[in-house]
Scaffold this motif. Structure first.
Motif, PDB file in Angstrom:
ATOM      1  N   TYR A 158       1.965   7.229  -6.247  1.00 22.11           N
ATOM      2  CA  TYR A 158       0.920   8.243  -6.437  1.00 22.11           C
ATOM      3  C   TYR A 158       1.474   9.646  -6.162  1.00 22.11           C
ATOM      4  N   ILE A 159       2.196   9.789  -5.035  1.00 23.02           N
ATOM      5  CA  ILE A 159       2.764  11.097  -4.684  1.00 23.02           C
ATOM      6  C   ILE A 159       3.766  11.548  -5.741  1.00 23.02           C
ATOM      7  N   THR A 160       4.545  10.610  -6.267  1.00 24.62           N
ATOM      8  CA  THR A 160       5.510  10.942  -7.319  1.00 24.62           C
ATOM      9  C   THR A 160       4.789  11.487  -8.552  1.00 24.62           C
ATOM     10  N   ARG A 161       3.681  10.847  -8.919  1.00 26.12           N
ATOM     11  CA  ARG A 161       2.912  11.312 -10.078  1.00 26.12           C
ATOM     12  C   ARG A 161       2.311  12.694  -9.818  1.00 26.12           C
ATOM     13  N   ARG A 162       1.841  12.908  -8.612  1.00 23.33           N
ATOM     14  CA  ARG A 162       1.242  14.205  -8.300  1.00 23.33           C
ATOM     15  C   ARG A 162       2.276  15.319  -8.318  1.00 23.33           C
ATOM     16  N   ARG A 163       3.465  15.040  -7.787  1.00 22.04           N
ATOM     17  CA  ARG A 163       4.524  16.058  -7.770  1.00 22.04           C
ATOM     18  C   ARG A 163       5.012  16.381  -9.181  1.00 22.04           C
ATOM     19  N   ALA A 164       4.847  15.414 -10.076  1.00 23.68           N
ATOM     20  CA  ALA A 164       5.246  15.640 -11.468  1.00 23.68           C
ATOM     21  C   ALA A 164       4.156  16.359 -12.262  1.00 23.68           C
ATOM     22  N   GLY A 165       3.100  16.778 -11.565  1.00 22.10           N
ATOM     23  CA  GLY A 165       2.037  17.511 -12.237  1.00 22.10           C
ATOM     24  C   GLY A 165       0.809  16.695 -12.543  1.00 22.10           C
ATOM     25  N   GLY A 166       0.775  15.462 -12.049  1.00 21.41           N
ATOM     26  CA  GLY A 166      -0.377  14.611 -12.315  1.00 21.41           C
ATOM     27  C   GLY A 166      -1.636  15.106 -11.622  1.00 21.41           C
ATOM     28  N   ALA A 167      -2.761  14.757 -12.190  1.00 22.59           N
ATOM     29  CA  ALA A 167      -4.050  15.200 -11.655  1.00 22.59           C
ATOM     30  C   ALA A 167      -4.465  14.345 -10.462  1.00 22.59           C
ATOM     31  N   ARG A 168      -5.444  14.845  -9.704  1.00 18.44           N
ATOM     32  CA  ARG A 168      -6.016  14.043  -8.625  1.00 18.44           C
ATOM     33  C   ARG A 168      -6.629  12.776  -9.219  1.00 18.44           C
ATOM     34  N   GLU A 169      -6.565  11.679  -8.459  1.00 25.84           N
ATOM     35  CA  GLU A 169      -6.934  10.389  -9.041  1.00 25.84           C
ATOM     36  C   GLU A 169      -8.260   9.830  -8.541  1.00 25.84           C
ATOM     37  N   ILE A 170      -8.764  10.328  -7.414  1.00 23.84           N
ATOM     38  CA  ILE A 170     -10.081   9.847  -6.982  1.00 23.84           C
ATOM     39  C   ILE A 170     -11.091  10.979  -6.863  1.00 23.84           C
ATOM     40  N   VAL A 196       0.833  -1.206   0.000  1.00 20.19           N
ATOM     41  CA  VAL A 196       0.000   0.000   0.000  1.00 20.19           C
ATOM     42  C   VAL A 196       0.867   1.255   0.000  1.00 20.19           C
ATOM     43  N   THR A 197       1.873   1.291   0.872  1.00 15.03           N
ATOM     44  CA  THR A 197       2.712   2.495   0.956  1.00 15.03           C
ATOM     45  C   THR A 197       3.538   2.689  -0.313  1.00 15.03           C
ATOM     46  N   ASN A 198       3.946   1.595  -0.973  1.00 16.60           N
ATOM     47  CA  ASN A 198       4.654   1.723  -2.251  1.00 16.60           C
ATOM     48  C   ASN A 198       3.738   2.318  -3.320  1.00 16.60           C
ATOM     49  N   GLN A 199       2.484   1.874  -3.331  1.00 14.57           N
ATOM     50  CA  GLN A 199       1.524   2.447  -4.279  1.00 14.57           C
ATOM     51  C   GLN A 199       1.301   3.930  -3.975  1.00 14.57           C
ATOM     52  N   TYR A 200       1.258   4.255  -2.702  1.00 14.11           N
ATOM     53  CA  TYR A 200       1.055   5.656  -2.332  1.00 14.11           C
ATOM     54  C   TYR A 200       2.265   6.510  -2.724  1.00 14.11           C
ATOM     55  N   HIS A 201       3.453   5.940  -2.574  1.00 13.64           N
ATOM     56  CA  HIS A 201       4.670   6.658  -2.976  1.00 13.64           C
ATOM     57  C   HIS A 201       4.639   6.943  -4.479  1.00 13.64           C
ATOM     58  N   HIS A 246      -8.099  -7.467   9.121  1.00 14.02           N
ATOM     59  CA  HIS A 246      -8.003  -6.886   7.780  1.00 14.02           C
ATOM     60  C   HIS A 246      -8.585  -5.487   7.746  1.00 14.02           C
ATOM     61  N   PHE A 247      -9.736  -5.291   8.392  1.00  9.68           N
ATOM     62  CA  PHE A 247     -10.437  -4.015   8.280  1.00  9.68           C
ATOM     63  C   PHE A 247      -9.635  -2.869   8.883  1.00  9.68           C
ATOM     64  N   GLU A 248      -8.776  -3.179   9.851  1.00 15.63           N
ATOM     65  CA  GLU A 248      -7.979  -2.131  10.488  1.00 15.63           C
ATOM     66  C   GLU A 248      -6.660  -1.872   9.752  1.00 15.63           C
ATOM     67  N   ALA A 249      -6.405  -2.587   8.672  1.00 18.90           N
ATOM     68  CA  ALA A 249      -5.178  -2.377   7.906  1.00 18.90           C
ATOM     69  C   ALA A 249      -5.282  -1.093   7.077  1.00 18.90           C
ATOM     70  N   LEU A 250      -4.134  -0.531   6.757  1.00 20.35           N
ATOM     71  CA  LEU A 250      -4.065   0.707   5.991  1.00 20.35           C
ATOM     72  C   LEU A 250      -4.525   0.470   4.549  1.00 20.35           C
ATOM     73  N   GLN A 251      -5.356   1.399   4.021  1.00 17.98           N
ATOM     74  CA  GLN A 251      -5.883   1.275   2.666  1.00 17.98           C
ATOM     75  C   GLN A 251      -5.420   2.459   1.813  1.00 17.98           C
ATOM     76  N   LEU A 252      -5.163   2.208   0.522  1.00 15.55           N
ATOM     77  CA  LEU A 252      -4.656   3.241  -0.375  1.00 15.55           C
ATOM     78  C   LEU A 252      -5.639   4.393  -0.541  1.00 15.55           C
ATOM     79  N   ASP A 253      -6.926   4.108  -0.693  1.00 12.83           N
ATOM     80  CA  ASP A 253      -7.879   5.192  -0.911  1.00 12.83           C
ATOM     81  C   ASP A 253      -7.990   6.109   0.299  1.00 12.83           C
ATOM     82  N   THR A 254      -7.708   5.576   1.498  1.00  8.73           N
ATOM     83  CA  THR A 254      -7.694   6.417   2.692  1.00  8.73           C
ATOM     84  C   THR A 254      -6.577   7.449   2.604  1.00  8.73           C
ATOM     85  N   LEU A 255      -5.393   7.005   2.171  1.00 10.48           N
ATOM     86  CA  LEU A 255      -4.252   7.906   2.018  1.00 10.48           C
ATOM     87  C   LEU A 255      -4.517   8.950   0.929  1.00 10.48           C
TER      88      LEU A 255
END
Length: 740
Positions: A149-161, A142-147, A284-293
């Protein structure tokens, strides 16, 4: 000028117009000559396109059929969503709810088992290190996917959700059904009916639940925080426990999220039967989720408050937060089962934990795809057979009464004689438990194989029950047994079976072995001192101490008082006002939690398990008085029956309807707690427990006063309060020779 001619038909002159005749003939003549002409190019194209048109029609038909099925399933979940949050008025929905849970659980397991590796099912045998590594890998993913995502946003990418503010509103509406029952997957967990040996494990998990409810602080209540966020788009949104919120005008959610919300409400509904599944679901339900980040990042960018999502990133952390607590509880539970029931039982418990984890994970993987749940629920052939079998056993109760008292056969945790007690068997809940336990009690019942089942053989010639059942009754039993393997959650039942390995394989038993030891997985028959969370080895109280206390009257009241408000919290959306928050704090005090703080309790704080509550004080009294230690409340009430304890249990099943009465009873029982605390100077409790009990009494009193103050003058609940107080006061006075 028209031409006419006459005919004489049966002596009557009839005049026809030639023009009329020609008008009738011309269309038919035109159609005849047109049929002789070769088709035009356009007509040829239409002729050749006929198969494509038919396929198009069929695709539209199937699409409309799929939409219709999806709509039916969506409406089913909406209705269940409402009823499960209002069980007082809809207790008849419990059988359907159980079948729905078992069906969805089986489907989740079956779908997940098709995936080769990469999920929790790959850990065949419980190993805490492997579990910790797996959960860490999931978080790293999850954190790798978030990283990225942040890289894409810093490069000028649009919001994804959340493309814009309007899209944010649509997304918040979509996920609303799940968020408006946040915490419900633990809502029925902390009940006095749980085995006493599991109290500390349940208490750790219940800490997670009360933190979802803000620990009695409305500003920290998760459902309230989400409601405040959603109010930006839906200022008139009804309460999540009302039927009004189901109306399409609010545009809340999709099939995916309504199903996930109902899953939360279902999973904790039967805590005594599905505790390991609840613990796995929680993990499982208490685990970190990408859409939350992502939501925490994007909501401020469209001018919205991200507090709800930021809260879940921090409070669910895997170091000391809910995710860490969830894993520790699972580990403690498996170790407890291994210690008290053996390795084979621990293996089954681990598989059931996995089933709960997979069930939570599957809700979101399934997306908006429909399931076969409605087909399963509409197929009532098994239910008819089950009802017929129960009727058969019920009809034989009086004739067989006390004939089995010498038998040591166990079905589940009860003896056959206990199950067939006429008074107990009159309860529908008792019958449901009986048929459920009997259906999995090998070798008496082998699901799907009546001829192999010992019950059938014992009824036939040569068996010990030959002549007790008629031919038609035997046929009904056989049909029921054969139906068990076909339409009753087959994958779940087969999945949780223990595997044959040197560490877990049970000794082989022949069919002629004594049936005395056949038993479904159960707890120890009697608690030992080491199993109880006391402050030290209890010393026996002085022999003359109990002369002024009637312990057989006191003890059932002492333990049962914990039931009074435990069902008030199962619908989180009903607990964010002043009364709801006060009840949360009241129950926390009864369970022995420390005074609420603005900071949450983590895994590094021993207060969760070390500090005793009302139940632990009661067990200490029993041990100090050298009385037999029961396994659970049912065992305790068997030792010391109490009509008033039974009345409290009945009243507590409708906490909203009986709120005033329960409030009055609770206030009176604070006087009982004071009485015990005072007598403890002579040794009924150790000094530390006595002092702590006095502190808990003061905290409970403050909470009950808040509730009472929130009830306006003239409200019928005030009349009920005084009625409940007087009833309980009489019972408290019976506990002592000296009036309180």
């Amino acid at each position: 000028m028209s031409v006419q001619f006459d005919l004489i038909i049966k002596d009557r002159r009839v005049t026809f117009s030639v023009i009329l005749v020609l008008i009738c003939i011309c269309p038919f003549t035109f159609l005849y000559f047109k049929s002789l002409k070769p088709p035009t190019n356009h007509e040829k194209c239409n002729t050749l396109a006929t198969p494509e048109r038919e396929r198009f029609k069929r695709s539209r038909y199937f699409k409309s059929t799929a939409e219709w099925t999806s709509t039916k399933e969506l409406e089913f979940y909406k209705e269940l969503y409402f009823k499960l949050q209002n069980l007082e008025e809809h207790s008849d929905t419990l059988p359907t709810a159980r079948r729905a849970f078992e069906t969805l659980l089986s489907q989740a397991l079956e779908d997940s088992a098709k995936v080769s590796g990469g999920n929790l099912l790959s850990i065949k045998h419980f190993d805490k290190k492997k579990l910790a590594h797996f959960l860490q890998s999931e978080q790293d993913d999850v954190t790798n996917q978030y990283h990225g995502y942040i890289t894409r946003r810093r490069a000028g990418g649009a919001r994804e959700i959340l493309k814009d503010r309007q899209a944010a509103g649509d997304w918040l509406r979509e996920i609303a059904p799940v968020k408006l029952v946040d915490g419900a997957w633990l809502g029925h967990l902390n009940t006095i009916k749980m085995p006493f040996s599991l109290r500390q494990i349940v208490k750790q998990t219940w800490q997670v639940f009360t933190e979802e409810l803000g620990n009695g602080n409305s500003d920290q209540h998760h459902v309230k925080i989400f409601e405040d966020l959603l109010e930006t788009f839906e200022p008139d949104l009804p309460a999540p426990t009302t039927k009004a919120i189901l109306h399409p005008r609010y545009r809340l959610g999709s099939l995916k999220y309504w199903r996930a919300a109902v899953a939360q409400l279902l999973v904790s509904l039967f805590p005594q039967d599905f505790l390991p599944e609840i613990l796995g679901f929680n993990m499982h339900f208490e685990a970190l989720q990408l859409d939350t980040l992502q939501a925490a990042k994007e909501l401020p960018e469209v001018g919205l408050n991200p507090s709800y999502f930021l809260l879940h990133i921090s409070i669910d952390n895997s170091h000391s937060g809910h995710a860490a607590m969830a894993m520790e509880v699972v580990s403690d539970y498996i170790e407890h089962v291994a210690k008290t029931e053996g390795e084979a039982a621990a293996e089954v418990a681990w598989k059931r934990v996995q089933a709960g984890y997979v069930f939570s994970e599957w809700q979101f993987q399934k997306g908006n795809q429909v399931t076969n749940i409605l087909d399963h629920l509409n197929d009532d052939s098994h239910d008819r057979l089950e009802s017929k079998v129960l009727a058969i056993f019920g009809s034989k109760i009086q004739a067989a009464h006390r004939l089995h008292c010498g038998s040591r056969v166990k079905i589940g945790k009860r003896s056959l004689a206990d199950w067939l007690d006429p008074e107990a068997f009159s309860s529908e809940e008792w019958q449901r438990d009986f048929i459920r336990c009997l259906s999995v009690c090998e070798p008496w019942i082998y699901q799907g194989d009546s001829q192999r089942s010992k019950l059938v053989r014992e009824i036939q010639w040569g068996g010990r029950m030959y002549g007790s059942f008629t031919k038609s009754e035997l046929e009904a039993l056989e049909l029921w047994i054969n139906s068990l393997g076909s339409d009753r959650t087959p994958f779940y039942c087969s999945f949780i079976q223990p595997t044959a390995s040197p560490a877990t394989q049970q000794p082989n038993r022949s069919d002629t072995d004594s049936p005395d030891h056949f038993e479904i997985i159960s707890g120890s028959e009697n608690l030992q001192t080491a199993d109880l969370p006391l402050h030290g080895t209890p010393t026996k109280c002085p022999g003359d101490l109990t002369t002024n206390l009637n312990l057989p009257i006191l003890l059932p009241l002492w333990f049962t008082q914990c039931c009074l408000f435990e069902s008030f919290l199962y619908a989180p959306g009903r607990t964010s006002d002043k009364i709801g928050c006060a009840v949360i704090r009241f129950l926390r005090a009864q369970s022995g939690f420390e005074t609420e703080d603005l900071l949450v309790t983590g895994t590094d704080e021993p207060s969760i398990t070390e500090n005793g509550g009302i139940v632990e004080f009661g067990l200490e009294i029993i041990l100090r008085a050298s009385l037999p230690v029961p396994q659970d409340l049912q065992g305790l009430l068997s030792l010391w029956p109490s009509e008033f304890a039974a009345k409290m249990l009945a009243l507590s099943s409708s906490p909203n309807r009986n709120f005033g009465t329960l409030l009055g009873i609770s206030m009176a029982f604070l006087e009982l707690q004071e009485l015990v605390s005072e007598y403890s100077i002579s040794g009924l409790l150790c000094p530390k427990s006595s002092e702590r009990l006095a502190s808990l009494v003061r905290r409970q009193y403050q909470c009950l006063q808040v509730c009472l103050q929130e009830i306006p003058a003239g409200d019928s609940r005030r009349v009920d309060f005084h009625h409940g107080y007087k009833l309980a006061k009489k019972e408290v006075e019976r506990c002592s020779n000296t009036k309180v």
